[in-house]
Design a protein around this motif. Structure first.
Motif, PDB file in Angstrom:
ATOM      1  N   LEU A  42      -2.435  -3.980 -10.175  1.00 28.10           N
ATOM      2  CA  LEU A  42      -3.232  -2.972  -8.769  1.00 28.10           C
ATOM      3  C   LEU A  42      -4.352  -2.559  -9.494  1.00 28.10           C
ATOM      4  CD1 LEU A  42      -2.638  -3.654  -5.650  1.00 28.10           C
ATOM      5  CD2 LEU A  42      -0.803  -1.975  -6.221  1.00 28.10           C
ATOM      6  N   TYR A  43      -3.891  -1.706  -9.885  1.00 33.51           N
ATOM      7  CA  TYR A  43      -4.852   0.266 -10.542  1.00 33.51           C
ATOM      8  C   TYR A  43      -6.319  -0.471 -10.882  1.00 33.51           C
ATOM      9  CZ  TYR A  43      -6.469   3.339 -13.766  1.00 33.51           C
ATOM     10  OH  TYR A  43      -7.369   4.797 -13.910  1.00 33.51           O
ATOM     11  N   LEU A  44      -5.824  -2.107 -11.522  1.00 40.44           N
ATOM     12  CA  LEU A  44      -7.266  -2.033 -11.542  1.00 40.44           C
ATOM     13  C   LEU A  44      -8.132  -3.040 -10.928  1.00 40.44           C
ATOM     14  CD1 LEU A  44      -6.360  -3.588 -16.011  1.00 40.44           C
ATOM     15  CD2 LEU A  44      -8.001  -2.016 -15.124  1.00 40.44           C
ATOM     16  N   MET A  45      -7.034  -3.152 -10.278  1.00 40.29           N
ATOM     17  CA  MET A  45      -8.510  -3.900  -8.889  1.00 40.29           C
ATOM     18  C   MET A  45      -8.903  -2.968  -7.959  1.00 40.29           C
ATOM     19  SD  MET A  45      -5.446  -7.904  -8.238  1.00 40.29           S
ATOM     20  CE  MET A  45      -6.380  -7.861  -5.980  1.00 40.29           C
ATOM     21  N   VAL A  46      -7.882  -1.586  -7.766  1.00 39.24           N
ATOM     22  CA  VAL A  46      -8.403  -0.697  -7.034  1.00 39.24           C
ATOM     23  C   VAL A  46     -10.103  -0.408  -7.870  1.00 39.24           C
ATOM     24  CG1 VAL A  46      -8.077   1.117  -6.582  1.00 39.24           C
ATOM     25  CG2 VAL A  46      -6.177   0.092  -5.972  1.00 39.24           C
ATOM     26  N   LYS A  47      -9.818   0.059  -9.286  1.00 34.97           N
ATOM     27  CA  LYS A  47     -10.682   0.261  -9.691  1.00 34.97           C
ATOM     28  C   LYS A  47     -12.419  -0.599  -9.406  1.00 34.97           C
ATOM     29  CE  LYS A  47     -10.994   2.418 -13.485  1.00 34.97           C
ATOM     30  NZ  LYS A  47     -10.665   3.027 -14.302  1.00 34.97           N
ATOM     31  N   ILE A  48     -11.817  -1.960  -9.790  1.00 34.22           N
ATOM     32  CA  ILE A  48     -12.870  -3.152  -9.435  1.00 34.22           C
ATOM     33  C   ILE A  48     -13.827  -3.269  -8.383  1.00 34.22           C
ATOM     34  CG2 ILE A  48     -13.294  -5.205  -9.430  1.00 34.22           C
ATOM     35  CD1 ILE A  48     -11.019  -5.858 -11.813  1.00 34.22           C
ATOM     36  N   ALA A  49     -13.144  -2.600  -7.082  1.00 33.05           N
ATOM     37  CA  ALA A  49     -13.201  -2.753  -5.921  1.00 33.05           C
ATOM     38  C   ALA A  49     -13.348  -1.479  -5.556  1.00 33.05           C
ATOM     39  CB  ALA A  49     -12.048  -2.976  -4.385  1.00 33.05           C
ATOM     40  N   LYS A  50     -13.307  -0.259  -5.965  1.00 31.41           N
ATOM     41  CA  LYS A  50     -14.403   0.481  -6.207  1.00 31.41           C
ATOM     42  C   LYS A  50     -13.633   1.399  -4.890  1.00 31.41           C
ATOM     43  CE  LYS A  50     -17.266   0.288  -9.370  1.00 31.41           C
ATOM     44  NZ  LYS A  50     -16.734   0.950 -10.802  1.00 31.41           N
ATOM     45  N   ARG A  51     -12.064   1.033  -4.625  1.00 29.60           N
ATOM     46  CA  ARG A  51     -11.501   2.178  -3.818  1.00 29.60           C
ATOM     47  C   ARG A  51     -10.686   3.647  -4.491  1.00 29.60           C
ATOM     48  NH1 ARG A  51     -13.583   1.499   1.286  1.00 29.60           N
ATOM     49  NH2 ARG A  51     -13.322  -0.469   1.854  1.00 29.60           N
ATOM     50  N   PRO A  52     -10.700   4.456  -4.141  1.00 28.68           N
ATOM     51  CA  PRO A  52      -9.896   5.637  -4.801  1.00 28.68           C
ATOM     52  C   PRO A  52      -8.945   5.716  -5.371  1.00 28.68           C
ATOM     53  CG  PRO A  52     -10.595   6.104  -2.110  1.00 28.68           C
ATOM     54  CD  PRO A  52     -11.387   4.362  -2.492  1.00 28.68           C
ATOM     55  N   ASP A  53      -8.023   5.626  -6.327  1.00 26.38           N
ATOM     56  CA  ASP A  53      -6.999   5.795  -6.783  1.00 26.38           C
ATOM     57  C   ASP A  53      -5.739   6.210  -6.238  1.00 26.38           C
ATOM     58  OD1 ASP A  53      -8.502   5.075  -9.399  1.00 26.38           O
ATOM     59  OD2 ASP A  53      -7.550   7.275  -9.872  1.00 26.38           O
ATOM     60  N   TRP A  54      -5.927   6.403  -4.952  1.00 22.76           N
ATOM     61  CA  TRP A  54      -4.539   6.827  -3.832  1.00 22.76           C
ATOM     62  C   TRP A  54      -4.313   5.984  -3.322  1.00 22.76           C
ATOM     63  CZ3 TRP A  54      -5.296   6.060   1.154  1.00 22.76           C
ATOM     64  CH2 TRP A  54      -7.173   7.029   1.518  1.00 22.76           C
ATOM     65  N   TRP A  55      -5.198   4.405  -3.032  1.00 24.40           N
ATOM     66  CA  TRP A  55      -5.384   3.305  -3.027  1.00 24.40           C
ATOM     67  C   TRP A  55      -3.644   2.425  -3.388  1.00 24.40           C
ATOM     68  CZ3 TRP A  55      -8.239  -0.323   0.168  1.00 24.40           C
ATOM     69  CH2 TRP A  55      -9.244   0.417   0.940  1.00 24.40           C
ATOM     70  N   ILE A  56      -3.530   3.048  -4.273  1.00 29.53           N
ATOM     71  CA  ILE A  56      -2.390   2.036  -5.415  1.00 29.53           C
ATOM     72  C   ILE A  56      -0.892   2.762  -4.517  1.00 29.53           C
ATOM     73  CG2 ILE A  56      -1.114   2.065  -7.257  1.00 29.53           C
ATOM     74  CD1 ILE A  56      -3.846   2.598  -8.196  1.00 29.53           C
ATOM     75  N   ILE A  57      -1.120   3.489  -4.253  1.00 36.62           N
ATOM     76  CA  ILE A  57      -0.007   3.913  -3.413  1.00 36.62           C
ATOM     77  C   ILE A  57       0.662   3.475  -2.322  1.00 36.62           C
ATOM     78  CG2 ILE A  57       1.153   5.980  -2.377  1.00 36.62           C
ATOM     79  CD1 ILE A  57       0.091   7.979  -4.134  1.00 36.62           C
ATOM     80  N   LEU A  58      -0.988   2.587  -1.437  1.00 36.51           N
ATOM     81  CA  LEU A  58      -0.904   3.017   0.142  1.00 36.51           C
ATOM     82  C   LEU A  58      -0.242   1.890   0.040  1.00 36.51           C
ATOM     83  CD1 LEU A  58      -3.493   3.708   1.947  1.00 36.51           C
ATOM     84  CD2 LEU A  58      -1.373   4.880   1.981  1.00 36.51           C
ATOM     85  N   ALA A  59      -1.287   0.504  -0.896  1.00 40.98           N
ATOM     86  CA  ALA A  59      -0.596  -1.086  -1.376  1.00 40.98           C
ATOM     87  C   ALA A  59       0.488  -1.035  -1.877  1.00 40.98           C
ATOM     88  CB  ALA A  59      -1.564  -1.424  -2.470  1.00 40.98           C
ATOM     89  N   LEU A  60       1.815   0.241  -2.107  1.00 44.66           N
ATOM     90  CA  LEU A  60       3.326  -0.771  -2.501  1.00 44.66           C
ATOM     91  C   LEU A  60       3.842   0.219  -1.420  1.00 44.66           C
ATOM     92  CD1 LEU A  60       3.141   1.424  -5.798  1.00 44.66           C
ATOM     93  CD2 LEU A  60       2.842  -0.747  -5.604  1.00 44.66           C
ATOM     94  N   ILE A  61       3.453   0.619  -0.397  1.00 42.51           N
ATOM     95  CA  ILE A  61       3.940   0.655   0.469  1.00 42.51           C
ATOM     96  C   ILE A  61       4.292  -0.120   1.345  1.00 42.51           C
ATOM     97  CG2 ILE A  61       4.321   2.428   2.875  1.00 42.51           C
ATOM     98  CD1 ILE A  61       2.912   4.766   0.937  1.00 42.51           C
ATOM     99  N   PRO A  62       5.309  -0.852   1.826  1.00 39.34           N
ATOM    100  CA  PRO A  62       4.749  -2.269   3.074  1.00 39.34           C
ATOM    101  C   PRO A  62       4.496  -2.059   4.167  1.00 39.34           C
ATOM    102  CG  PRO A  62       7.744  -2.185   1.937  1.00 39.34           C
ATOM    103  CD  PRO A  62       6.486  -0.762   2.468  1.00 39.34           C
ATOM    104  N   ILE A  63       3.947  -2.645   4.959  1.00 34.62           N
ATOM    105  CA  ILE A  63       2.940  -2.771   6.263  1.00 34.62           C
ATOM    106  C   ILE A  63       1.534  -1.881   5.655  1.00 34.62           C
ATOM    107  CG2 ILE A  63       2.838  -1.892   8.568  1.00 34.62           C
ATOM    108  CD1 ILE A  63       4.979  -3.875   8.044  1.00 34.62           C
ATOM    109  N   LEU A  64       2.043  -1.088   4.921  1.00 31.17           N
ATOM    110  CA  LEU A  64       0.179  -0.456   4.742  1.00 31.17           C
ATOM    111  C   LEU A  64      -0.362  -1.098   3.427  1.00 31.17           C
ATOM    112  CD1 LEU A  64       1.244   3.297   4.266  1.00 31.17           C
ATOM    113  CD2 LEU A  64       0.083   1.986   6.080  1.00 31.17           C
ATOM    114  N   ASN A  65       0.974  -2.602   2.858  1.00 26.13           N
ATOM    115  CA  ASN A  65       0.471  -2.789   1.893  1.00 26.13           C
ATOM    116  C   ASN A  65      -1.051  -4.208   1.799  1.00 26.13           C
ATOM    117  OD1 ASN A  65       1.625  -4.707   3.094  1.00 26.13           O
ATOM    118  ND2 ASN A  65       2.944  -4.995   1.265  1.00 26.13           N
TER     119      ASN A  65
END
Length: 114
Positions: A42-65
Protein backbone atom coordinates in the motif's frame (compact mmCIF):
# COMPACT_ATOMS: atom_id res chain seq x y z
CA UNK A 1 -10.39 -34.70 -7.47
CA UNK A 2 -12.47 -31.66 -8.39
CA UNK A 3 -11.40 -29.94 -5.16
CA UNK A 4 -7.75 -30.50 -5.99
CA UNK A 5 -8.18 -29.10 -9.50
CA UNK A 6 -10.02 -26.09 -8.11
CA UNK A 7 -7.26 -25.47 -5.60
CA UNK A 8 -4.56 -25.77 -8.27
CA UNK A 9 -6.46 -23.37 -10.55
CA UNK A 10 -6.83 -20.89 -7.70
CA UNK A 11 -3.13 -21.10 -6.82
CA UNK A 12 -2.16 -20.58 -10.47
CA UNK A 13 -4.50 -17.60 -10.71
CA UNK A 14 -3.11 -16.01 -7.54
CA UNK A 15 0.49 -16.64 -8.66
CA UNK A 16 -0.23 -14.97 -12.02
CA UNK A 17 -1.78 -11.96 -10.25
CA UNK A 18 1.29 -11.68 -7.95
CA UNK A 19 3.59 -11.78 -10.98
CA UNK A 20 1.55 -9.03 -12.65
CA UNK A 21 1.68 -6.82 -9.57
CA UNK A 22 5.43 -7.46 -9.23
CA UNK A 23 5.90 -6.34 -12.84
CA UNK A 24 3.81 -3.18 -12.34
CA UNK A 25 5.82 -2.21 -9.26
CA UNK A 26 9.07 -2.85 -11.13
CA UNK A 27 7.93 -0.74 -14.09
CA UNK A 28 7.24 2.09 -11.65
CA UNK A 29 10.75 1.90 -10.22
CA UNK A 30 9.72 0.25 -6.95
CA UNK A 31 10.91 -3.10 -5.61
CA UNK A 32 8.79 -5.86 -7.12
CA UNK A 33 8.89 -7.97 -3.96
CA UNK A 34 7.13 -5.10 -2.18
CA UNK A 35 3.91 -6.04 -3.96
CA UNK A 36 3.80 -9.22 -1.87
CA UNK A 37 4.10 -7.56 1.55
CA UNK A 38 0.85 -6.32 3.15
CA UNK A 39 0.80 -2.63 4.16
CA UNK A 40 4.18 -2.10 2.48
CA UNK A 41 2.52 -2.69 -0.90
CA UNK A 42 0.00 0.00 0.00
CA UNK A 43 2.88 2.35 0.84
CA UNK A 44 4.46 1.63 -2.54
CA UNK A 45 1.13 2.15 -4.34
CA UNK A 46 0.84 5.57 -2.69
CA UNK A 47 4.37 6.35 -3.92
CA UNK A 48 3.53 5.13 -7.45
CA UNK A 49 0.39 7.29 -7.45
CA UNK A 50 2.47 10.26 -6.24
CA UNK A 51 0.21 10.93 -3.26
CA UNK A 52 1.34 12.06 0.22
CA UNK A 53 2.51 9.35 2.62
CA UNK A 54 -0.29 10.09 5.10
CA UNK A 55 -2.75 8.58 2.59
CA UNK A 56 -1.62 5.19 3.91
CA UNK A 57 -3.31 5.97 7.22
CA UNK A 58 -6.51 6.97 5.42
CA UNK A 59 -6.44 3.75 3.43
CA UNK A 60 -6.34 1.73 6.65
CA UNK A 61 -9.43 3.42 8.15
CA UNK A 62 -12.80 1.87 7.25
CA UNK A 63 -14.93 4.07 4.94
CA UNK A 64 -11.98 6.40 4.30
CA UNK A 65 -10.23 3.51 2.57
CA UNK A 66 -12.30 4.42 -0.49
CA UNK A 67 -9.37 6.66 -1.39
CA UNK A 68 -7.77 3.52 -2.82
CA UNK A 69 -10.07 4.15 -5.79
CA UNK A 70 -8.26 7.46 -6.32
CA UNK A 71 -4.95 5.61 -6.09
CA UNK A 72 -6.03 3.25 -8.88
CA UNK A 73 -7.05 6.17 -11.09
CA UNK A 74 -3.73 7.94 -10.40
CA UNK A 75 -1.73 4.80 -11.15
CA UNK A 76 -3.59 4.38 -14.44
CA UNK A 77 -2.83 8.03 -15.33
CA UNK A 78 0.87 7.60 -14.51
CA UNK A 79 0.97 4.67 -16.92
CA UNK A 80 -0.66 6.77 -19.65
CA UNK A 81 -4.09 5.18 -19.36
CA UNK A 82 -7.45 6.92 -19.16
CA UNK A 83 -10.56 6.75 -17.04
CA UNK A 84 -11.96 3.73 -18.89
CA UNK A 85 -8.84 1.70 -18.19
CA UNK A 86 -8.89 2.80 -14.54
CA UNK A 87 -12.49 1.61 -14.25
CA UNK A 88 -11.37 -1.70 -15.72
CA UNK A 89 -8.62 -1.88 -13.09
CA UNK A 90 -11.23 -1.23 -10.43
CA UNK A 91 -13.93 -3.68 -11.57
CA UNK A 92 -11.91 -6.30 -13.51
CA UNK A 93 -8.48 -6.23 -11.88
CA UNK A 94 -7.64 -9.81 -12.92
CA UNK A 95 -7.77 -8.63 -16.56
CA UNK A 96 -6.55 -5.03 -16.46
CA UNK A 97 -3.63 -5.34 -14.03
CA UNK A 98 -1.95 -8.00 -16.22
CA UNK A 99 -2.59 -5.81 -19.29
CA UNK A 100 -0.83 -2.95 -17.51
CA UNK A 101 1.97 -5.23 -16.35
CA UNK A 102 2.74 -7.07 -19.58
CA UNK A 103 1.63 -4.44 -22.07
CA UNK A 104 3.69 -1.61 -23.46
CA UNK A 105 2.59 0.99 -20.91
CA UNK A 106 5.47 2.97 -19.44
CA UNK A 107 5.46 4.68 -16.06
CA UNK A 108 5.63 8.49 -16.11
CA UNK A 109 7.02 9.73 -12.79
CA UNK A 110 5.97 13.36 -13.23
CA UNK A 111 3.41 14.49 -10.63
CA UNK A 112 -0.19 14.86 -11.74
CA UNK A 113 -1.70 18.33 -11.98
CA UNK A 114 -4.22 19.06 -9.25
Amino acid sequence: MAGLLGMLFTLAFVAFYFVAMWKIFTKAGQPGWGSLVPIYNLYLMVKIAKRPDWWIILALIPILNLITIVLIFDIAKHFGRGVGFALGMLFLPFIFFPILAFGEAQYDATPLAA
